[in-house]
Design a protein around this motif. Sequence first.
Motif, PDB file in Angstrom:
ATOM      1  N   LYS A  86       3.802  14.566 -11.099  1.00  0.00           N
ATOM      2  CA  LYS A  86       5.239  14.818 -11.231  1.00  0.00           C
ATOM      3  C   LYS A  86       6.057  13.825 -10.407  1.00  0.00           C
ATOM      4  CE  LYS A  86       4.664  19.765 -12.160  1.00  0.00           C
ATOM      5  NZ  LYS A  86       4.924  21.141 -11.672  1.00  0.00           N
ATOM      6  N   TYR A  87       5.480  13.325  -9.311  1.00  0.00           N
ATOM      7  CA  TYR A  87       6.204  12.374  -8.468  1.00  0.00           C
ATOM      8  C   TYR A  87       6.353  11.006  -9.160  1.00  0.00           C
ATOM      9  CZ  TYR A  87       5.516  15.729  -4.673  1.00  0.00           C
ATOM     10  OH  TYR A  87       5.521  16.866  -3.898  1.00  0.00           O
ATOM     11  N   PHE A  88       5.452  10.710 -10.099  1.00  0.00           N
ATOM     12  CA  PHE A  88       5.511   9.418 -10.785  1.00  0.00           C
ATOM     13  C   PHE A  88       6.453   9.441 -11.985  1.00  0.00           C
ATOM     14  CE2 PHE A  88       1.470   9.394  -8.558  1.00  0.00           C
ATOM     15  CZ  PHE A  88       1.432   8.122  -8.013  1.00  0.00           C
ATOM     16  N   ASP A  89       6.637  10.599 -12.565  1.00  0.00           N
ATOM     17  CA  ASP A  89       7.528  10.757 -13.710  1.00  0.00           C
ATOM     18  C   ASP A  89       7.066   9.939 -14.915  1.00  0.00           C
ATOM     19  OD1 ASP A  89       9.695  11.903 -15.004  1.00  0.00           O
ATOM     20  OD2 ASP A  89      11.070  10.289 -14.469  1.00  0.00           O
ATOM     21  N   TYR A  90       5.762   9.690 -15.015  1.00  0.00           N
ATOM     22  CA  TYR A  90       5.215   9.058 -16.216  1.00  0.00           C
ATOM     23  C   TYR A  90       4.880  10.138 -17.240  1.00  0.00           C
ATOM     24  CZ  TYR A  90       4.619   4.873 -13.321  1.00  0.00           C
ATOM     25  OH  TYR A  90       4.834   3.796 -12.506  1.00  0.00           O
ATOM     26  N   GLN A  91       4.845   9.747 -18.503  1.00  0.00           N
ATOM     27  CA  GLN A  91       4.583  10.704 -19.580  1.00  0.00           C
ATOM     28  C   GLN A  91       3.396  10.249 -20.418  1.00  0.00           C
ATOM     29  OE1 GLN A  91       8.267  12.374 -21.417  1.00  0.00           O
ATOM     30  NE2 GLN A  91       9.343  10.825 -20.197  1.00  0.00           N
ATOM     31  N   LEU A  92       2.353   9.789 -19.741  1.00  0.00           N
ATOM     32  CA  LEU A  92       1.173   9.275 -20.439  1.00  0.00           C
ATOM     33  C   LEU A  92       0.428  10.362 -21.207  1.00  0.00           C
ATOM     34  CD1 LEU A  92      -0.293   6.825 -17.757  1.00  0.00           C
ATOM     35  CD2 LEU A  92       1.124   6.289 -19.728  1.00  0.00           C
ATOM     36  N   THR A  93       0.581  11.622 -20.786  1.00  0.00           N
ATOM     37  CA  THR A  93      -0.129  12.705 -21.490  1.00  0.00           C
ATOM     38  C   THR A  93       0.450  12.964 -22.878  1.00  0.00           C
ATOM     39  OG1 THR A  93       1.280  14.295 -20.313  1.00  0.00           O
ATOM     40  CG2 THR A  93      -0.898  13.872 -19.393  1.00  0.00           C
ATOM     41  N   THR A  94       1.581  12.347 -23.211  1.00  0.00           N
ATOM     42  CA  THR A  94       2.105  12.485 -24.569  1.00  0.00           C
ATOM     43  C   THR A  94       1.342  11.605 -25.556  1.00  0.00           C
ATOM     44  OG1 THR A  94       3.790  10.777 -24.170  1.00  0.00           O
ATOM     45  CG2 THR A  94       4.410  13.061 -23.723  1.00  0.00           C
ATOM     46  N   ILE A  95       0.517  10.675 -25.047  1.00  0.00           N
ATOM     47  CA  ILE A  95      -0.362   9.890 -25.925  1.00  0.00           C
ATOM     48  C   ILE A  95      -1.459  10.806 -26.442  1.00  0.00           C
ATOM     49  CG2 ILE A  95      -1.886   7.888 -26.116  1.00  0.00           C
ATOM     50  CD1 ILE A  95      -0.457   6.656 -23.758  1.00  0.00           C
ATOM     51  N   SER A 142      -4.181  10.349 -14.843  1.00  0.00           N
ATOM     52  CA  SER A 142      -4.247  10.099 -13.397  1.00  0.00           C
ATOM     53  C   SER A 142      -5.140   8.905 -13.084  1.00  0.00           C
ATOM     54  CB  SER A 142      -4.757  11.353 -12.673  1.00  0.00           C
ATOM     55  OG  SER A 142      -6.060  11.688 -13.092  1.00  0.00           O
ATOM     56  N   LYS A 143      -6.230   8.741 -13.829  1.00  0.00           N
ATOM     57  CA  LYS A 143      -7.108   7.588 -13.608  1.00  0.00           C
ATOM     58  C   LYS A 143      -6.389   6.291 -13.973  1.00  0.00           C
ATOM     59  CE  LYS A 143     -11.650   9.766 -14.166  1.00  0.00           C
ATOM     60  NZ  LYS A 143     -12.903   9.776 -14.950  1.00  0.00           N
ATOM     61  N   LEU A 144      -5.649   6.309 -15.073  1.00  0.00           N
ATOM     62  CA  LEU A 144      -4.913   5.108 -15.485  1.00  0.00           C
ATOM     63  C   LEU A 144      -3.901   4.703 -14.415  1.00  0.00           C
ATOM     64  CD1 LEU A 144      -4.253   5.893 -19.267  1.00  0.00           C
ATOM     65  CD2 LEU A 144      -5.608   3.989 -18.369  1.00  0.00           C
ATOM     66  N   ILE A 145      -3.149   5.676 -13.914  1.00  0.00           N
ATOM     67  CA  ILE A 145      -2.130   5.372 -12.902  1.00  0.00           C
ATOM     68  C   ILE A 145      -2.781   4.891 -11.611  1.00  0.00           C
ATOM     69  CG2 ILE A 145      -0.265   6.356 -11.509  1.00  0.00           C
ATOM     70  CD1 ILE A 145       0.191   8.343 -13.825  1.00  0.00           C
ATOM     71  N   ALA A 146      -3.892   5.536 -11.212  1.00  0.00           N
ATOM     72  CA  ALA A 146      -4.564   5.165  -9.970  1.00  0.00           C
ATOM     73  C   ALA A 146      -5.129   3.750 -10.048  1.00  0.00           C
ATOM     74  CB  ALA A 146      -5.667   6.167  -9.651  1.00  0.00           C
ATOM     75  N   GLU A 147      -5.690   3.367 -11.197  1.00  0.00           N
ATOM     76  CA  GLU A 147      -6.287   2.039 -11.340  1.00  0.00           C
ATOM     77  C   GLU A 147      -5.228   0.953 -11.528  1.00  0.00           C
ATOM     78  OE1 GLU A 147      -9.317   1.180 -10.852  1.00  0.00           O
ATOM     79  OE2 GLU A 147     -10.127   3.192 -10.622  1.00  0.00           O
ATOM     80  N   ILE A 148      -4.153   1.261 -12.249  1.00  0.00           N
ATOM     81  CA  ILE A 148      -3.105   0.264 -12.491  1.00  0.00           C
ATOM     82  C   ILE A 148      -2.246   0.068 -11.255  1.00  0.00           C
ATOM     83  CG2 ILE A 148      -1.015  -0.218 -13.830  1.00  0.00           C
ATOM     84  CD1 ILE A 148      -2.374   1.179 -16.199  1.00  0.00           C
ATOM     85  N   GLY A 149      -1.946   1.166 -10.558  1.00  0.00           N
ATOM     86  CA  GLY A 149      -1.083   1.072  -9.379  1.00  0.00           C
ATOM     87  C   GLY A 149       0.376   0.918  -9.780  1.00  0.00           C
ATOM     88  N   ASP A 150       1.120   0.190  -8.990  1.00  0.00           N
ATOM     89  CA  ASP A 150       2.536  -0.027  -9.270  1.00  0.00           C
ATOM     90  C   ASP A 150       2.664  -0.945 -10.477  1.00  0.00           C
ATOM     91  OD1 ASP A 150       5.236  -0.403  -9.293  1.00  0.00           O
ATOM     92  OD2 ASP A 150       5.410  -1.063  -7.208  1.00  0.00           O
ATOM     93  N   ILE A 151       3.230  -0.419 -11.551  1.00  0.00           N
ATOM     94  CA  ILE A 151       3.330  -1.199 -12.796  1.00  0.00           C
ATOM     95  C   ILE A 151       4.232  -2.412 -12.621  1.00  0.00           C
ATOM     96  CG2 ILE A 151       5.302   0.082 -13.701  1.00  0.00           C
ATOM     97  CD1 ILE A 151       2.231  -1.170 -15.692  1.00  0.00           C
ATOM     98  N   PRO A 178       0.825  -1.219   0.000  1.00  0.00           N
ATOM     99  CA  PRO A 178       0.000   0.000   0.000  1.00  0.00           C
ATOM    100  C   PRO A 178       0.860   1.270   0.000  1.00  0.00           C
ATOM    101  CG  PRO A 178       0.055  -0.942   2.191  1.00  0.00           C
ATOM    102  CD  PRO A 178       0.864  -1.856   1.318  1.00  0.00           C
ATOM    103  N   GLU A 179       1.317   1.688  -1.176  1.00  0.00           N
ATOM    104  CA  GLU A 179       2.187   2.846  -1.274  1.00  0.00           C
ATOM    105  C   GLU A 179       1.373   4.135  -1.177  1.00  0.00           C
ATOM    106  OE1 GLU A 179       4.322   2.412  -4.867  1.00  0.00           O
ATOM    107  OE2 GLU A 179       5.466   0.668  -4.190  1.00  0.00           O
ATOM    108  N   ASP A 180       1.942   5.118  -0.509  1.00  0.00           N
ATOM    109  CA  ASP A 180       1.232   6.364  -0.258  1.00  0.00           C
ATOM    110  C   ASP A 180       0.957   7.157  -1.530  1.00  0.00           C
ATOM    111  OD1 ASP A 180       1.004   5.992   2.450  1.00  0.00           O
ATOM    112  OD2 ASP A 180       2.860   7.029   2.945  1.00  0.00           O
ATOM    113  N   ASN A 181       1.878   7.109  -2.504  1.00  0.00           N
ATOM    114  CA  ASN A 181       1.674   7.931  -3.699  1.00  0.00           C
ATOM    115  C   ASN A 181       0.469   7.471  -4.515  1.00  0.00           C
ATOM    116  OD1 ASN A 181       2.876   5.532  -4.455  1.00  0.00           O
ATOM    117  ND2 ASN A 181       4.520   6.463  -5.649  1.00  0.00           N
TER     118      ASN A 181
END
Length: 412
Positions: free
Chosen positions: A270-279, A288-297, A131-134
């Motif tokens: 910014k804390y995740f350093d993902y670049q999904l918005t470039t899609i 943000s919904k994708l990251i929240a639902e997927i969790g730790d890749i 259960p990671e806080d981010n």
Amino acid sequence: MQRRENYLYIGMDLHKDTHTAVLVNCWNEKLDAIVIENRPSEFSKLAKKVDKAALRLNLSPIYGLENAYGYGRSLAVWLIEKGYVVKDVNPSLAYDQRKSAPMMKKNDEHDAYCVATVLINQLHTLPDAKPEDNHWTLSQLVNRRDTLVKDGIRLKNGLHEQVSVAYPSYRRFFCDIDRKTALYFWKHYPSPIHLRNKPVDELFEEFKAIASNTTKRKIEWIFECVHHDGDTIRDYQESRDFITQSLARCLEQQKEEIALVDCEIEKMLKYFDYQLTTIPGVSIATASKLIAEIGDIRRFPSADKLARYAGIAPIKFSSGGKGKEQSSKQGNRELHGLFYFLAVSMVTVPKTGKPNQPIFYAYYQRKISEGKTKPQALVCIMRRLVNIVYGMMKNKAEYRPFAVEDHVVEEQ
């Protein structure tokens, strides 16, 4: 390989106010039951009793929490920080365990025992609780935004109901009922009685202060529509005007809150350093919904596993060597819906006749030409998007368009 006889199994049934723990040995014998309140000061009491029992039996304690990311998240974090082994037990597994009994029963202690039984039977396959806080914080922000959006829909429906009586032609002069100029109008002129003796020039200056592109013809058109509607004033109009003004104020506040939540989500991303918005077509809200639902890749060893988790990968049903693959109705339906609507946006062709995303549209048309139905071709787009999202999150890379030549598809 972990040996089952070396552990003392603690199944936890988690609730908002209290948690119930049942201690079980490897032979499924119930040894004790403990009930604690859901607060950190009580967690140490649970750990002391469990440690005492484990020491007496010369066993190592291992905890199984039914959904360690809900009500039991605080307990899971506390146990992990203290060095205990914590496994996440899917509630559906505990439910199946309850149903397997000859006479099904339901209470907290029995539910905890079923969790412990699942922990024993699937000790080597259950995932560790992480259960990671981010991810937890981001999911809460996403849930808050979704709640605000739903509230906005409810408020807009209520506003439509009110103004349709006072201004039957309101759609002719306000396409969007919740734009700045529209909300200003509903707050100050909730019914035509407030427009009486109102000069066109004065209303024009008020609107121009809000939207600089407002034209005088627009204001004249509003007065023409109101005049054409006739008399819409009825008894107790003041009370209905109050409702309209109240809804307009709430909509203004709701839009301000969404803007604030969006800013906070953008900071969290910014804390995740993902670049999904470039899609193409992926906004900050969608990312943000994708990251929240997927969790730790990292919990998904491959894109295939992520596709199965999202309910996109087909499932094979067979018996006696015969069978076929069918679409899955299981998996994370929220994540499935995100990929579905994203796939639809990729192949949408607006009125201009030019596809929003030519590469995805060409891939979609190719699948249809191969004999797939439109829903099946959409699933292919969804599966391709899963590969792209997985690769981008795994490598923290930007989006790179894939090629559709010679039936070869390459993605990041």
